[in-house]
Motif scaffolding. Structure first.
Motif, PDB file in Angstrom:
ATOM      1  N   ALA A   1       0.826  -1.201   0.000  1.00  0.00           N
ATOM      2  CA  ALA A   1       0.000   0.000   0.000  1.00  0.00           C
ATOM      3  C   ALA A   1       0.866   1.258   0.000  1.00  0.00           C
ATOM      4  N   GLN A   2       1.986   1.225   0.730  1.00  0.00           N
ATOM      5  CA  GLN A   2       2.875   2.381   0.769  1.00  0.00           C
ATOM      6  C   GLN A   2       3.489   2.652  -0.602  1.00  0.00           C
ATOM      7  N   ALA A   3       3.955   1.591  -1.273  1.00  0.00           N
ATOM      8  CA  ALA A   3       4.545   1.764  -2.603  1.00  0.00           C
ATOM      9  C   ALA A   3       3.517   2.266  -3.595  1.00  0.00           C
ATOM     10  N   LEU A   4       2.281   1.785  -3.486  1.00  0.00           N
ATOM     11  CA  LEU A   4       1.219   2.248  -4.371  1.00  0.00           C
ATOM     12  C   LEU A   4       0.882   3.712  -4.124  1.00  0.00           C
ATOM     13  N   ASP A   5       0.824   4.117  -2.863  1.00  0.00           N
ATOM     14  CA  ASP A   5       0.521   5.510  -2.541  1.00  0.00           C
ATOM     15  C   ASP A   5       1.525   6.465  -3.176  1.00  0.00           C
ATOM     16  N   ALA A   6       2.787   6.014  -3.288  1.00  0.00           N
ATOM     17  CA  ALA A   6       3.835   6.860  -3.847  1.00  0.00           C
ATOM     18  C   ALA A   6       3.638   7.138  -5.334  1.00  0.00           C
ATOM     19  N   LEU A   7       2.736   6.396  -5.982  1.00  0.00           N
ATOM     20  CA  LEU A   7       2.495   6.581  -7.409  1.00  0.00           C
ATOM     21  C   LEU A   7       1.437   7.643  -7.695  1.00  0.00           C
ATOM     22  N   ALA A   8       0.815   8.144  -6.652  1.00  0.00           N
ATOM     23  CA  ALA A   8      -0.285   9.101  -6.841  1.00  0.00           C
ATOM     24  C   ALA A   8       0.161  10.362  -7.568  1.00  0.00           C
ATOM     25  N   ASP A   9       1.410  10.761  -7.366  1.00  0.00           N
ATOM     26  CA  ASP A   9       1.920  11.991  -7.982  1.00  0.00           C
ATOM     27  C   ASP A   9       2.691  11.723  -9.263  1.00  0.00           C
ATOM     28  N   ARG A  10       2.496  10.564  -9.845  1.00  0.00           N
ATOM     29  CA  ARG A  10       3.177  10.195 -11.085  1.00  0.00           C
ATOM     30  C   ARG A  10       2.118   9.998 -12.174  1.00  0.00           C
ATOM     31  N   PRO A  11       1.726  11.060 -12.863  1.00  0.00           N
ATOM     32  CA  PRO A  11       0.636  10.935 -13.849  1.00  0.00           C
ATOM     33  C   PRO A  11       0.968  10.018 -15.017  1.00  0.00           C
ATOM     34  N   GLU A  12       2.234   9.757 -15.269  1.00  0.00           N
ATOM     35  CA  GLU A  12       2.609   8.873 -16.379  1.00  0.00           C
ATOM     36  C   GLU A  12       2.309   7.409 -16.076  1.00  0.00           C
ATOM     37  N   VAL A  13       2.128   7.073 -14.802  1.00  0.00           N
ATOM     38  CA  VAL A  13       1.911   5.682 -14.403  1.00  0.00           C
ATOM     39  C   VAL A  13       0.463   5.292 -14.695  1.00  0.00           C
ATOM     40  N   VAL A  14       0.286   4.304 -15.558  1.00  0.00           N
ATOM     41  CA  VAL A  14      -1.069   3.868 -15.903  1.00  0.00           C
ATOM     42  C   VAL A  14      -1.519   2.703 -15.036  1.00  0.00           C
ATOM     43  N   ALA A  15      -0.565   1.975 -14.435  1.00  0.00           N
ATOM     44  CA  ALA A  15      -0.926   0.840 -13.590  1.00  0.00           C
ATOM     45  C   ALA A  15       0.286   0.401 -12.789  1.00  0.00           C
ATOM     46  N   ALA A  16       0.004  -0.303 -11.700  1.00  0.00           N
ATOM     47  CA  ALA A  16       1.056  -0.912 -10.889  1.00  0.00           C
ATOM     48  C   ALA A  16       1.095  -2.404 -11.188  1.00  0.00           C
ATOM     49  N   LEU A  17       2.289  -2.938 -11.334  1.00  0.00           N
ATOM     50  CA  LEU A  17       2.485  -4.378 -11.498  1.00  0.00           C
ATOM     51  C   LEU A  17       2.721  -4.952 -10.106  1.00  0.00           C
ATOM     52  N   THR A  18       1.754  -5.739  -9.630  1.00  0.00           N
ATOM     53  CA  THR A  18       1.739  -6.157  -8.228  1.00  0.00           C
ATOM     54  C   THR A  18       1.723  -7.671  -8.140  1.00  0.00           C
ATOM     55  N   VAL A  19       2.742  -8.216  -7.519  1.00  0.00           N
ATOM     56  CA  VAL A  19       2.903  -9.664  -7.475  1.00  0.00           C
ATOM     57  C   VAL A  19       1.977 -10.293  -6.430  1.00  0.00           C
ATOM     58  N   VAL A  20       1.508 -11.503  -6.729  1.00  0.00           N
ATOM     59  CA  VAL A  20       0.787 -12.289  -5.727  1.00  0.00           C
ATOM     60  C   VAL A  20       1.696 -12.437  -4.510  1.00  0.00           C
ATOM     61  N   PRO A  21       1.191 -12.220  -3.292  1.00  0.00           N
ATOM     62  CA  PRO A  21       2.069 -12.255  -2.105  1.00  0.00           C
ATOM     63  C   PRO A  21       2.915 -13.530  -2.070  1.00  0.00           C
ATOM     64  N   PRO A  22       4.242 -13.393  -2.104  1.00  0.00           N
ATOM     65  CA  PRO A  22       5.094 -14.583  -2.143  1.00  0.00           C
ATOM     66  C   PRO A  22       5.299 -15.200  -0.767  1.00  0.00           C
ATOM     67  N   PHE A  23       5.642 -16.460  -0.757  1.00  0.00           N
ATOM     68  CA  PHE A  23       6.103 -17.204   0.410  1.00  0.00           C
ATOM     69  C   PHE A  23       4.997 -17.581   1.389  1.00  0.00           C
ATOM     70  N   VAL A  24       4.058 -16.633   1.654  1.00  0.00           N
ATOM     71  CA  VAL A  24       3.065 -16.915   2.701  1.00  0.00           C
ATOM     72  C   VAL A  24       2.014 -17.928   2.256  1.00  0.00           C
ATOM     73  N   ARG A  25       1.785 -18.060   0.946  1.00  0.00           N
ATOM     74  CA  ARG A  25       0.819 -19.009   0.399  1.00  0.00           C
ATOM     75  C   ARG A  25      -0.537 -18.890   1.117  1.00  0.00           C
TER      76      ARG A  25
END
Length: 295
Positions: free
Chosen positions: A82-106
């Motif tokens: 959520a923190q990394a995503l929030d940092a994209l709010a001021d980046r108008p060039e960003v059309v989407a975030a590439l977000t991995v399925v949570p690793p390791f915890v299954r």
């Protein structure tokens, strides 16, 4: 806005002092777009993001945002919290975030659905879910992927199942608004044949135009070109992934004079010279006229 075509997940080049070579990064970004890529991915796994400092990550974002702004290109950014995503709010060039399925915890498929539902609701940009079970340890069925497609704020899927299986067929058999981008470089041609909208392909640092041509060939029904290009590019991808990504890609780019060093950061180790030579030969093979293979 739709996601389709080729997206190149950029490496992070380093100079001889060990710092990020920002000029080389900018050049590579422009070259990918010059060759026909629809967009770029910054801070994806190919970029070695876990080895970069916060300041380095910001510098990479500054460069890629500027390039995509200048070129009117789409920018995806690797962001998994959520923190990394929030940092994209001021980046108008960003059309989407590439977000991995949570690793390791299954967490199970229901847990993955709940996780992305909450993350997408809170994110300032849409999500492209990165499904790569051989790294995350969490398998997702075709039924679950279709349910993810219905989550508000999820606009795409980077699909990297490690091959073609029954669930792959089931995924493409049912129409969906979800943009499916192939992420297994070696299998991108059959995924496109099944109906993938494009690909997020680290191999496309090399032979970028070839991958663009492959995607266009499948989308326009030029199966002869698609099959010939698909075979060559699969061989190239196999060579480039013979050692952990992006070690071979960096070695080849350095051998071509495109980046100052082939350096990677621990825990990665540099590619072996023999592996690099094999990959360079594969790059040469891709560049040969297609007619030579028909004879």
């Amino acid at each position: 806005m739709t996601l389709s075509g080729l997206y190149v997940p950029l490496i992070t080049p380093f100079d001889r002092s060990g710092a990020v070579a920002l000029d080389a990064l900018e050049t590579i970004a422009h070259q990918a777009l010059d060759a026909g890529a629809r967009g770029l991915v910054a801070l994806g796994t190919t970029a070695e993001p876990s080895s970069l400092t916060t300041a380095e990550q910001q510098a990479v974002m500054d460069v890629t945002s500027r390039v995509c702004h200048e070129r009117h290109a789409q920018l995806l950014v690797g962001a998994n919290t959520a923190q990394a995503l929030d940092a994209l709010a001021d980046r108008p060039e960003v059309v989407a975030a590439l977000t991995v399925v949570p690793p390791f915890v299954r967490p199970g498929e229901e847990g993955v659905l709940a996780y992305f539902t909450r993350l997408a609701a809170e994110s300032p940009v849409p999500l492209v879910v990165y499904d790569i079970p051989h790294r995350t340890g969490q398998y997702l069925s075709a039924a679950t992927l279709h349910r993810l497609a219905a989550v508000p704020g999820v606009m795409g899927l980077k699909y990297s199942p490690g091959g073609i299986n029954a669930d792959t067929i089931a995924l493409f058999a049912q129409p969906s608004d979800l943009a499916i981008l192939g992420g297994d470089d070696t299998f991108i041609s059959p995924l496109l044949a099944l109906g993938a909208h494009g690909g997020i392909l680290a191999s496309a640092h090399l032979a970028t135009g070839g991958f663009v041509r492959l995607i266009e060939a499948w989308h326009t029904g030029d199966t002869t070109t698609a099959r010939l290009m698909g075979g060559r590019l699969a061989a190239l991808s196999t060579a480039l992934f013979a050692e952990p990504n992006p070690t071979v890609i960096k070695a080849v780019l350095h051998a071509q004079g495109q980046i100052p060093t082939p350096d990677v950061r621990l825990p990665l180790l540099p590619a072996h010279p023999h592996t690099t030579k094999t990959a360079l030969d594969a790059v040469t093979a891709v560049a040969r006229p297609l007619a030579t293979q028909r004879g």
